[in-house]
Every structure is written in structure tokens, then in C-alpha cells.
Scaffold this motif. Structure first.
Motif: not given
Length: 281
Positions: A150-161
Motif C-alpha cells: 500500500m505504501y508503494y502503491l500510494t507513491r503514484t496512486n494518490k486517489k482513494l475511492s
């Protein structure tokens, strides 16, 4: 056979629908090749063919870093399981991808029916758990670390739904233009903001909080352990406005603050039936 000699073989043992599937990764092209092993039995065959791994079994596809990358490379099978690599230096993970008209979303958490117990300790949330065809917390049963994924994903994926569905079938969505978590050294502190949607904002309260489980209490509440009190694991404060890893409760009735809570739409006494958390760019 000559092709297989150029591959680096890793055997990954998936639970249920995808157990004993061999994944081969080419060391230069980073393409993957998947095929069933000889350990399949007749009772497993039908279910196993119902879920693809980055395409049909026995196919070759390039590794994607996330579901947006999969979308950009032409994938459109929404709801299928894909092999991903959020960070180039780390191993492969698996997650469900959901696609809309112009983007791909990586499902990091899914609640459906209470078939998986989410009241777990810190090591389980770090390692990941669940079943890719049912309920899971991303990174389940893979050779990697879940919260680090999740940490690495949120380096580029900054949106949450966040999609929430009540027991009467009423479904609503909470979208956030900013969502990311810090490294393990900071107990995966969450940063969230920019709410839009029709489910009300039950995450803003948790902004800036560290992740907690019943055996690793990182919340600022000095009176109680919020994870133990809420039967879950979350970015607790004092204690919940939301608790999406709480216990699944038949019918939705819940003791105060327990269950799958999204209190700004329903109260802390209501537990939702279905939840999807997904990341996008």
C-alpha cells in the motif's frame, strides 16, 4: 522447453481458486508466464478457470505496476485478478482491478460476506490475508509485505475511492483526491483529504493517524486500545469515525463503534454489508 530455460521460476502457492499456479518471470523483458501445475484436482478445475491472472492461464503478459498501468496497456477485464509489481525492487503481488471508461483502480480491501476474519494482529496486516475471489486485504498470500504494498502503491496512486453498501442494497461512494500512507518506520501513518461523493466524509477524522491493531496500539487515545475496543485494525484516533476492517455483522446491527463503520452516513451502531477500497491515479 527452450523458452522455459530463459525464465526465472517462482512457484507461488495461492489459496483456493489459484493454488499451485507457477509464475515464470523473464529476467530481461519482465514478462510473466503462468500455467497450472500438476497438483490440480478435478474438484478445483472449474473454480480455477473462473479467475484469470493477468490474462488466461498459460498466457504471457507484461508485469503491470498497478491497475492504471494495466488499463494503459489495454487490459479491460474489470473484476479480474492481476499480477502487479508496485515497486520495481519488490516481488509480485496480486489484486483485483476495476476499470471504468478512462482509468484503472487497484482494489486494496474488499468486504463481502464475513467469510474472512479481519480482527487480526499486526503481523497478519503486514503479511496480508484473505482470498482474492472473496474478501481480502491487499497482498494476501503473496511473497511480499501487505502494508508496504500500500505504501508503494500510494507513491503514484494518490486517489482513494470507497464504495459502501448497506444491507438494504443502498450503495454510496466516498472519493478522496489525496490518499497515501507513510513508511513502516512511521507505522503507516495515513494522509487523506479532498473528499467528494454522497457517502459523507468519515475518513478526515483519521487523517495523520498511525495504523493500529489490538497487539500494536499506536492510537493517541491513552484510555483505551481502540483496535481492541472496535474489533478491528485501522488508523484510529479516539477512536472511530470509520472502521472498515471491523467485524462483519449480519443485518447491520452493531455494538457502538464495532463492525464495519462509516459513521457520517450511518451511525457508529451500524455495520455495512459490502465495502471496496480502491486506489487510482
Amino acid at each position: 522447453m527452450e523458452r522455459m530455460k530463459t525464465m526465472v521460476q517462482t512457484t507461488v502457492y495461492w489459496p483456493r481458486i489459484d493454488a499451485d499456479i507457477e509464475i515464470f518471470e523473464h529476467p530481461v523483458t519482465n514478462w510473466i508466464f503462468t500455467k497450472p501445475t500438476s497438483k490440480w484436482n478435478t474438484n478445483q478445475m472449474e473454480d480455477r478457470h473462473s479467475t484469470s491472472i493477468s490474462g488466461p492461464l498459460g498466457s504471457t503478459t507484461p508485469v503491470k505496476c498497478d491497475c492504471q498501468d494495466a488499463f494503459d496497456k489495454g487490459e479491460r477485464k474489470s473484476g479480474a485478478a492481476y499480477v502487479l509489481r508496485p515497486d520495481p525492487s519488490r516481488m509480485l503481488i496480486r489484486a483485483i482491478c476495476q476499470f471504468d471508461d478512462d482509468s484503472g483502480w487497484t482494489v486494496i480491501q474488499r468486504r463481502l460476506d464475513g467469510s474472512v476474519d479481519f480482527y487480526r494482529d499486526w503481523s497478519d496486516y503486514v503479511d496480508g490475508f484473505g482470498y482474492i475471489d472473496r474478501e481480502y486485504w491487499i497482498g494476501s498470500h503473496v511473497l511480499n509485505i501487505c502494508l508496504d504494498n500500500m505504501y508503494y502503491l500510494t507513491r503514484t496512486n494518490k486517489k482513494l475511492s470507497v464504495y459502501l453498501e448497506a444491507h438494504d442494497g443502498d450503495g454510496r461512494t466516498a472519493n478522496y483526491s489525496t490518499f497515501y500512507i507513510d513508511h513502516a518506520d512511521f507505522d503507516y501513518t495515513v494522509h487523506v483529504g479532498g473528499y467528494t461523493g454522497n457517502a459523507e466524509d468519515s475518513l478526515a477524522y483519521h487523517d495523520g493517524q498511525r495504523f493500529s491493531t489490538f497487539d500494536n496500539d499506536n492510537d493517541p487515545n491513552t484510555r483505551v486500545n481502540c483496535a481492541a475496543k472496535s474489533d478491528g485494525a485501522w488508523w484510529y484516533k479516539k477512536c472511530v469515525a470509520s472502521n472498515l476492517n471491523g467485524r462483519w455483522i449480519e443485518g447491520g446491527n452493531s455494538a457502538r463503534g464495532k463492525g464495519i463503520i462509516w459513521s457520517k452516513w450511518k451511525t457508529e451502531d451500524y455495520s455495512f454489508r459490502i465495502v471496496y477500497m480502491k486506489l487510482g491515479r
